[in-house]
Design a protein around this motif. Structure first.
Motif, short mmCIF file in Angstrom:
data_model
loop_
_atom_site.label_atom_id
_atom_site.label_comp_id
_atom_site.label_asym_id
_atom_site.label_seq_id
_atom_site.Cartn_x
_atom_site.Cartn_y
_atom_site.Cartn_z
N GLU A 73 0.83 -1.21 0.00
CA GLU A 73 0.00 0.00 0.00
C GLU A 73 0.86 1.26 0.00
OE1 GLU A 73 -2.60 -0.48 3.36
OE2 GLU A 73 -3.90 -1.88 2.27
N LYS A 74 1.90 1.28 0.83
CA LYS A 74 2.78 2.45 0.87
C LYS A 74 3.54 2.60 -0.45
CE LYS A 74 3.45 2.64 5.84
NZ LYS A 74 2.74 3.84 6.15
N GLY A 75 4.03 1.50 -0.99
CA GLY A 75 4.74 1.54 -2.26
C GLY A 75 3.83 1.99 -3.40
N TRP A 76 2.60 1.49 -3.40
CA TRP A 76 1.64 1.87 -4.45
C TRP A 76 1.37 3.37 -4.40
CZ3 TRP A 76 -0.60 -0.90 -8.35
CH2 TRP A 76 -1.63 -0.28 -9.03
N ALA A 77 1.12 3.88 -3.21
CA ALA A 77 0.85 5.31 -3.06
C ALA A 77 2.05 6.14 -3.48
CB ALA A 77 0.45 5.63 -1.62
N LEU A 78 3.25 5.66 -3.19
CA LEU A 78 4.47 6.37 -3.55
C LEU A 78 4.67 6.39 -5.07
CD1 LEU A 78 6.92 7.64 -1.92
CD2 LEU A 78 8.13 5.56 -2.58
N VAL A 79 4.49 5.25 -5.70
CA VAL A 79 4.72 5.12 -7.15
C VAL A 79 3.65 5.84 -7.96
CG1 VAL A 79 4.79 3.46 -9.06
CG2 VAL A 79 6.05 3.00 -6.96
N THR A 80 2.40 5.74 -7.53
CA THR A 80 1.30 6.33 -8.30
C THR A 80 0.93 7.74 -7.86
OG1 THR A 80 -0.41 5.41 -6.86
CG2 THR A 80 0.30 4.06 -8.74
N ASP A 81 1.56 8.24 -6.82
CA ASP A 81 1.21 9.55 -6.26
C ASP A 81 -0.27 9.64 -5.91
OD1 ASP A 81 3.79 10.55 -6.40
OD2 ASP A 81 3.52 11.28 -8.45
N GLY A 82 -0.82 8.54 -5.50
CA GLY A 82 -2.24 8.52 -5.15
C GLY A 82 -2.52 7.56 -4.03
N THR A 83 -3.79 7.35 -3.81
CA THR A 83 -4.19 6.44 -2.76
C THR A 83 -4.41 5.05 -3.34
OG1 THR A 83 -6.51 7.02 -3.09
CG2 THR A 83 -5.30 8.26 -1.42
N VAL A 84 -4.46 4.10 -2.46
CA VAL A 84 -4.67 2.71 -2.84
C VAL A 84 -6.13 2.55 -3.28
CG1 VAL A 84 -4.72 0.36 -1.96
CG2 VAL A 84 -2.91 1.92 -1.26
N PRO A 85 -6.36 1.93 -4.43
CA PRO A 85 -7.74 1.74 -4.90
C PRO A 85 -8.40 0.55 -4.21
CG PRO A 85 -6.23 0.87 -6.51
CD PRO A 85 -5.40 1.48 -5.42
N ASP A 86 -8.70 0.69 -2.92
CA ASP A 86 -9.18 -0.46 -2.16
C ASP A 86 -10.70 -0.57 -2.07
OD1 ASP A 86 -9.49 1.72 -0.57
OD2 ASP A 86 -8.42 0.92 1.15
N ASN A 87 -11.42 0.38 -2.64
CA ASN A 87 -12.88 0.30 -2.63
C ASN A 87 -13.41 0.43 -4.05
OD1 ASN A 87 -15.59 0.36 -2.12
ND2 ASN A 87 -15.58 2.24 -0.94
N PRO A 88 -13.55 -0.68 -4.77
CA PRO A 88 -14.01 -0.62 -6.15
C PRO A 88 -15.45 -0.14 -6.31
CG PRO A 88 -13.70 -2.90 -5.46
CD PRO A 88 -13.22 -2.03 -4.35
N GLU A 89 -16.21 -0.08 -5.21
CA GLU A 89 -17.58 0.44 -5.28
C GLU A 89 -17.60 1.95 -5.46
OE1 GLU A 89 -19.71 -0.92 -1.86
OE2 GLU A 89 -19.23 -3.02 -2.26
N ASN A 90 -16.50 2.60 -5.12
CA ASN A 90 -16.39 4.05 -5.28
C ASN A 90 -16.33 4.36 -6.77
OD1 ASN A 90 -15.60 6.74 -5.43
ND2 ASN A 90 -14.24 6.58 -3.67
N PRO A 91 -17.24 5.19 -7.28
CA PRO A 91 -17.24 5.48 -8.72
C PRO A 91 -16.00 6.24 -9.20
CG PRO A 91 -19.02 6.66 -7.58
CD PRO A 91 -18.33 5.81 -6.58
N GLU A 92 -15.24 6.81 -8.30
CA GLU A 92 -14.04 7.53 -8.69
C GLU A 92 -12.82 6.61 -8.88
OE1 GLU A 92 -13.36 10.73 -5.95
OE2 GLU A 92 -15.37 11.53 -6.23
N VAL A 93 -12.95 5.36 -8.49
CA VAL A 93 -11.85 4.41 -8.61
C VAL A 93 -11.76 3.94 -10.06
CG1 VAL A 93 -11.03 2.12 -7.95
CG2 VAL A 93 -11.92 3.67 -6.22
N ASN A 94 -10.58 4.02 -10.63
CA ASN A 94 -10.32 3.54 -11.98
C ASN A 94 -10.25 2.02 -11.94
OD1 ASN A 94 -8.47 2.43 -14.03
ND2 ASN A 94 -8.37 4.56 -14.72
N TRP A 95 -11.05 1.34 -12.78
CA TRP A 95 -11.11 -0.11 -12.75
C TRP A 95 -9.77 -0.76 -13.08
CZ3 TRP A 95 -14.02 -3.68 -10.74
CH2 TRP A 95 -15.32 -3.36 -10.36
N GLY A 96 -9.08 -0.22 -14.06
CA GLY A 96 -7.79 -0.79 -14.43
C GLY A 96 -6.81 -0.72 -13.28
N GLU A 97 -6.81 0.39 -12.58
CA GLU A 97 -5.91 0.57 -11.44
C GLU A 97 -6.31 -0.37 -10.29
OE1 GLU A 97 -4.84 4.22 -8.51
OE2 GLU A 97 -4.91 4.70 -10.64
#
Length: 90
Positions: free
Chosen positions: A26-50
């Motif tokens: 999770e920390k590595g993902w946030a560091l590499v992508t400059d974003g948050t971990v996409p851990d809630n796919p029900e959120n419409p703002e989450v990119n499916w590919g990510e």
């Protein structure tokens, strides 16, 4: 150490290792992508590919950590006791 106690200790260690691996991912993902971990796919703002990429990567790394921990602990048990534990002998 009895086989049952060894099995319980190994399971606990593997779960702990999996949790630690997940936190590192999770920390590595946030560091590499400059974003948050996409851990809630029900959120419409989450990119499916990510979300799918994160699920595949994190699942593989967590499972690998568990397998490595179980393998090394089985080796240590066999070295100490001179035989494999019952759960690994099958």
């Amino acid at each position: 150490m009895s086989d049952k106690l060894w099995s319980l200790a190994t399971t606990g260690t593997a779960i702990g290792g999996g949790i630690m691996a997940r936190k590192v991912i999770e920390k590595g993902w946030a560091l590499v992508t400059d974003g948050t971990v996409p851990d809630n796919p029900e959120n419409p703002e989450v990119n499916w590919g990510e979300a799918i990429a994160f699920a595949l990567i994190s699942g593989a790394v967590v499972q690998l950590a568990k397998v490595m921990i179980n393998h090394k602990s089985t080796q240590a048990y066999a070295k100490r006791k001179g035989h494999l534990p019952e759960s690994a002998a099958t």
